[in-house]
Design a protein around this motif. Sequence first.
Motif, PDB file in Angstrom:
ATOM      1  N   ASN A 103      -2.964  -1.216   0.745  1.00  0.00           N
ATOM      2  CA  ASN A 103      -1.693  -0.500  -0.139  1.00  0.00           C
ATOM      3  C   ASN A 103      -0.934  -0.529  -0.124  1.00  0.00           C
ATOM      4  OD1 ASN A 103      -4.012   1.662  -0.099  1.00  0.00           O
ATOM      5  ND2 ASN A 103      -3.478   2.558   1.363  1.00  0.00           N
ATOM      6  N   ALA A 104       0.480  -1.904   0.471  1.00  0.00           N
ATOM      7  CA  ALA A 104       1.610  -2.232   0.080  1.00  0.00           C
ATOM      8  C   ALA A 104       0.897  -3.275  -1.126  1.00  0.00           C
ATOM      9  CB  ALA A 104       1.706  -2.973   1.723  1.00  0.00           C
ATOM     10  N   VAL A 105      -0.102  -4.165  -0.567  1.00  0.00           N
ATOM     11  CA  VAL A 105      -0.694  -5.159  -2.030  1.00  0.00           C
ATOM     12  C   VAL A 105      -1.186  -4.710  -3.011  1.00  0.00           C
ATOM     13  CG1 VAL A 105      -2.478  -6.650  -2.588  1.00  0.00           C
ATOM     14  CG2 VAL A 105      -1.751  -6.754  -0.110  1.00  0.00           C
ATOM     15  N   GLY A 106      -1.772  -3.361  -3.250  1.00  0.00           N
ATOM     16  CA  GLY A 106      -1.511  -2.291  -4.091  1.00  0.00           C
ATOM     17  C   GLY A 106      -0.428  -1.803  -5.062  1.00  0.00           C
ATOM     18  N   ILE A 107       0.402  -1.589  -4.044  1.00  0.00           N
ATOM     19  CA  ILE A 107       1.454  -0.985  -4.469  1.00  0.00           C
ATOM     20  C   ILE A 107       2.593  -2.249  -5.120  1.00  0.00           C
ATOM     21  CG2 ILE A 107       3.840  -0.291  -4.196  1.00  0.00           C
ATOM     22  CD1 ILE A 107       2.411   1.510  -1.856  1.00  0.00           C
ATOM     23  N   VAL A 108       2.935  -2.834  -4.977  1.00  0.00           N
ATOM     24  CA  VAL A 108       3.199  -4.506  -5.834  1.00  0.00           C
ATOM     25  C   VAL A 108       2.511  -4.671  -6.433  1.00  0.00           C
ATOM     26  CG1 VAL A 108       4.064  -6.976  -4.799  1.00  0.00           C
ATOM     27  CG2 VAL A 108       3.987  -4.602  -3.257  1.00  0.00           C
ATOM     28  N   VAL A 153      12.061  -4.455  -6.561  1.00  0.00           N
ATOM     29  CA  VAL A 153      11.504  -4.585  -5.289  1.00  0.00           C
ATOM     30  C   VAL A 153      11.706  -3.521  -4.429  1.00  0.00           C
ATOM     31  CG1 VAL A 153      12.022  -6.625  -3.216  1.00  0.00           C
ATOM     32  CG2 VAL A 153      12.044  -7.179  -6.097  1.00  0.00           C
ATOM     33  N   LEU A 154      13.163  -3.117  -4.721  1.00  0.00           N
ATOM     34  CA  LEU A 154      13.239  -2.046  -3.881  1.00  0.00           C
ATOM     35  C   LEU A 154      12.367  -0.424  -3.784  1.00  0.00           C
ATOM     36  CD1 LEU A 154      17.124  -1.371  -4.753  1.00  0.00           C
ATOM     37  CD2 LEU A 154      15.994  -2.763  -2.697  1.00  0.00           C
ATOM     38  N   ALA A 155      12.015  -0.250  -4.812  1.00  0.00           N
ATOM     39  CA  ALA A 155      10.734   0.694  -5.247  1.00  0.00           C
ATOM     40  C   ALA A 155       9.353   0.726  -3.726  1.00  0.00           C
ATOM     41  CB  ALA A 155      10.591   0.765  -6.421  1.00  0.00           C
ATOM     42  N   ALA A 156       9.196  -0.509  -4.304  1.00  0.00           N
ATOM     43  CA  ALA A 156       7.918  -1.289  -3.411  1.00  0.00           C
ATOM     44  C   ALA A 156       8.589  -0.993  -1.787  1.00  0.00           C
ATOM     45  CB  ALA A 156       6.941  -2.846  -3.684  1.00  0.00           C
ATOM     46  N   VAL A 157       9.342  -2.077  -1.225  1.00  0.00           N
ATOM     47  CA  VAL A 157       9.986  -1.471   0.075  1.00  0.00           C
ATOM     48  C   VAL A 157       9.608  -0.137  -0.244  1.00  0.00           C
ATOM     49  CG1 VAL A 157      11.759  -1.373   0.940  1.00  0.00           C
ATOM     50  CG2 VAL A 157      11.120  -3.406   0.187  1.00  0.00           C
ATOM     51  N   ALA A 158      10.532   0.890  -0.303  1.00  0.00           N
ATOM     52  CA  ALA A 158      10.567   2.351  -0.241  1.00  0.00           C
ATOM     53  C   ALA A 158       9.570   3.116  -0.219  1.00  0.00           C
ATOM     54  CB  ALA A 158      11.304   3.369  -0.978  1.00  0.00           C
ATOM     55  N   MET A 159       8.084   2.325  -1.223  1.00  0.00           N
ATOM     56  CA  MET A 159       7.435   3.021  -1.198  1.00  0.00           C
ATOM     57  C   MET A 159       6.488   2.190   0.358  1.00  0.00           C
ATOM     58  SD  MET A 159       5.670   3.558  -4.913  1.00  0.00           S
ATOM     59  CE  MET A 159       6.528   2.477  -6.011  1.00  0.00           C
ATOM     60  N   VAL A 160       6.525   1.366   0.500  1.00  0.00           N
ATOM     61  CA  VAL A 160       5.138   0.604   1.466  1.00  0.00           C
ATOM     62  C   VAL A 160       5.836   1.813   3.064  1.00  0.00           C
ATOM     63  CG1 VAL A 160       5.167  -1.215   3.039  1.00  0.00           C
ATOM     64  CG2 VAL A 160       5.168  -0.940   0.630  1.00  0.00           C
ATOM     65  N   TRP A 161       8.223   1.933   2.631  1.00  0.00           N
ATOM     66  CA  TRP A 161       7.993   1.726   4.290  1.00  0.00           C
ATOM     67  C   TRP A 161       7.727   3.947   4.144  1.00  0.00           C
ATOM     68  CZ3 TRP A 161      11.580   6.514   4.598  1.00  0.00           C
ATOM     69  CH2 TRP A 161      12.374   6.544   5.655  1.00  0.00           C
ATOM     70  N   GLY A 162       8.104   4.419   2.962  1.00  0.00           N
ATOM     71  CA  GLY A 162       7.159   5.927   2.926  1.00  0.00           C
ATOM     72  C   GLY A 162       5.644   6.019   4.127  1.00  0.00           C
ATOM     73  N   LEU A 163       5.001   5.114   3.256  1.00  0.00           N
ATOM     74  CA  LEU A 163       3.148   5.212   3.634  1.00  0.00           C
ATOM     75  C   LEU A 163       3.808   5.120   5.188  1.00  0.00           C
ATOM     76  CD1 LEU A 163       1.061   3.258   1.164  1.00  0.00           C
ATOM     77  CD2 LEU A 163       1.965   5.719   1.583  1.00  0.00           C
ATOM     78  N   TRP A 164       4.589   4.046   6.251  1.00  0.00           N
ATOM     79  CA  TRP A 164       4.455   3.733   7.405  1.00  0.00           C
ATOM     80  C   TRP A 164       5.371   5.224   7.968  1.00  0.00           C
ATOM     81  CZ3 TRP A 164       3.301  -1.191  10.572  1.00  0.00           C
ATOM     82  CH2 TRP A 164       3.902  -0.566  11.441  1.00  0.00           C
ATOM     83  N   THR A 165       5.859   5.185   7.318  1.00  0.00           N
ATOM     84  CA  THR A 165       6.897   6.463   8.261  1.00  0.00           C
ATOM     85  C   THR A 165       5.754   7.891   8.156  1.00  0.00           C
ATOM     86  OG1 THR A 165       8.396   4.804   7.799  1.00  0.00           O
ATOM     87  CG2 THR A 165       8.815   7.643   8.490  1.00  0.00           C
ATOM     88  N   LEU A 166       5.522   8.017   6.998  1.00  0.00           N
ATOM     89  CA  LEU A 166       4.793   9.578   7.065  1.00  0.00           C
ATOM     90  C   LEU A 166       2.504   9.676   7.819  1.00  0.00           C
ATOM     91  CD1 LEU A 166       5.801  10.649   3.297  1.00  0.00           C
ATOM     92  CD2 LEU A 166       6.517  11.080   5.628  1.00  0.00           C
ATOM     93  N   TYR A 167       2.331   7.606   7.529  1.00  0.00           N
ATOM     94  CA  TYR A 167       0.575   8.025   7.811  1.00  0.00           C
ATOM     95  C   TYR A 167       0.899   8.757   9.768  1.00  0.00           C
ATOM     96  CZ  TYR A 167      -2.761   5.737  10.353  1.00  0.00           C
ATOM     97  OH  TYR A 167      -4.085   5.447  11.267  1.00  0.00           O
TER      98      TYR A 167
END
Length: 657
Positions: A103-108, A153-167
């Motif tokens: 999903n990180a790959v997809g977001i990027v 880049v910031l948007a990608a980092v924020a979204m991946v962090w969100g997935l990690w945290t809220l998983y």
Amino acid sequence: MNNRDENASLIKSCIKVAWDIFLVYVAYFLCRAIFMAVNYSHYSEGVFGDNFWTLFKGSLVFDTSGILYMNLLFLVLALLPLHWKEESGVYRWIVKFAYIVPNAVGIVANLVDARYFGWTERRSTASVFNEFANEDNIVQILGREALSQWYLVLAAVAMVWGLWTLYRSPLTFRPERNILSFIKYYAFRMVFFVAVAFLAAFGIRGGIDRSTRPITVSNANQYIKSPIQAPLILNTPFSIIRTINKKPFVDPKYYSMDTLARIYTPLHHPVEDSLNVGNHGKNVVVLIVESFSREFMGCYNKDLEGGNYKGYTPFIDSLARHSMIFQQSYCNGRKSIDGMPSVLSGIPYFVEPFFLTPASLNRLDGIAVELSKDGYETAFFHGAKNGSMGFEAFANATGFQKYYGRTEFDAAPEYGGEAEFDGYWAIWDEPFLQFYAGEMSKMKEPFMTAVFTASSHHPYHIPDKYKDIYPEENLLIHKCIRYTDMSIRKFFETASHQPWFQNTIFVICSDHTNLSDHDEYQTSRGTFAGPVIFYAPGDTTLVGDRHGIAQQIDVMPTVLNYLGYRRPYISFGIDLLRTPPEETFAVSYFNGIYQILKGGYFVQFDGNAVTAVYADDDKLLKNNLVGTVDVSATETFLKAFIQQYMSRMNENRMVVE
């Protein structure tokens, strides 16, 4: 653990899996919003109007497919019934990484395209990897872009962090170590696993109906008003995955561009002469008839079966006596999705169905889009579920202003409504063609319409009331052909009483051929033999059996030039009214071989060399003349044709700038 606890644990797992997937939907929505913001100048008009909810629906369809592709491993690992995984800390980390990494790959990928779209005006496909394969400074390029587009880049980092945290880990149930508990665990979890597998398959396909084919990038066109909107509802992971290993258009570079243009060009220029005087403003009606092979028609087979062959289309045979036909007429493909681009846009099938290639998102030409420039009202009709076969998408992409499918038919109860559904594919031809005639009578002239019939199709059924009238014959399809011929007869009876009838040119052709019971129609040449009929009431210039060869891709230039159309356009066919018979031809692609019928020979070409040559009258293709006759001129022409096709598809040069 009792049954209540066991059920609660399963429900909790379901909720957590749904939550994790929901988070990805949110991420894709945010990516699309950023995509829209970065490229707002492209979409400042026509997005937030009456088309917004259609775009939103389309984005959900493609996001569902793309998200499921990217999360297949996660779903399998998370839901596969293995009791020991519930207690394994290592396994829990594996499942989490199977969720985060794809999903990180997809977001990027989505956010990279937000920037890259400004140059390409299309979503990236698998070809993007080849595009940069020879760039030795790609790392530096990406680095510079990352710095200049820091907000992405910031948007990608924020979204991946969100997935990690809220998983939330779906591994919640630890079965007791006894046989009964294990049986319950595996029984419940296996049922759930299979159910999710089926739902995932439907989501990836894009629907659950039998008429739904796995969606591709071209299906985006059915949700949009302009091709420029297609990237807005697509997502990059889907576009890349669905085009992996699909490289149908490779420019062979046989000739220099100057030489190529001298040999053959699909660019047509306006023609004004005595042949089109008085035809300006005539209506155009195109009937693309399912599986209507030439073999089924008596008018094309006067010598078949010792001259006694009557065929299965008495009405078409009678209409042919007042029409322009060619004894040698051909389809350019073997599937329904090949026929529509060939007939309506002059695009033949080469290598892969055009609908299924990245080039389907190119800017496209077509009869509808050209005539709309002259004020024509345009509409496409197909009796299947709206969106079926990708026809609605292609109709939108090629300039049809309206689309009439099963939904619109059901909204007109005077024609029978849903009771006329054949139970499998579409509305029966007889009522749908009556609906077609009725709707045209509501349109403002001049108009251009096309209809794609459906009843002469597998599983070869006809309405119950006609089963005694059209019984089984040699082939299963024969009764269907008789039924469709009757339906066309009734259509023309209705149309002939309409005020627009005398001011109309009709074109009748097939999408492809089908079952056959004569040897000459079962060869690599005969299998493409379909009718191309032009009928204009009262116009004697379009009457007679003409010499030469006709094919589906000739419909567009023949019709436009018949009308005296005054703008240049792109079509790979020719104007049959003005081209000398010896210069007419038909092309096809069959199991990796290019084929052309031209200059008295049927030539097969593998992309490098001529592999077979047959005389025009060798209908069974028994005597290969390769090496004994000179077909170099035909080979040169075919190579130029292929190169024009491939280069224009790759370079998005299918319209006149």
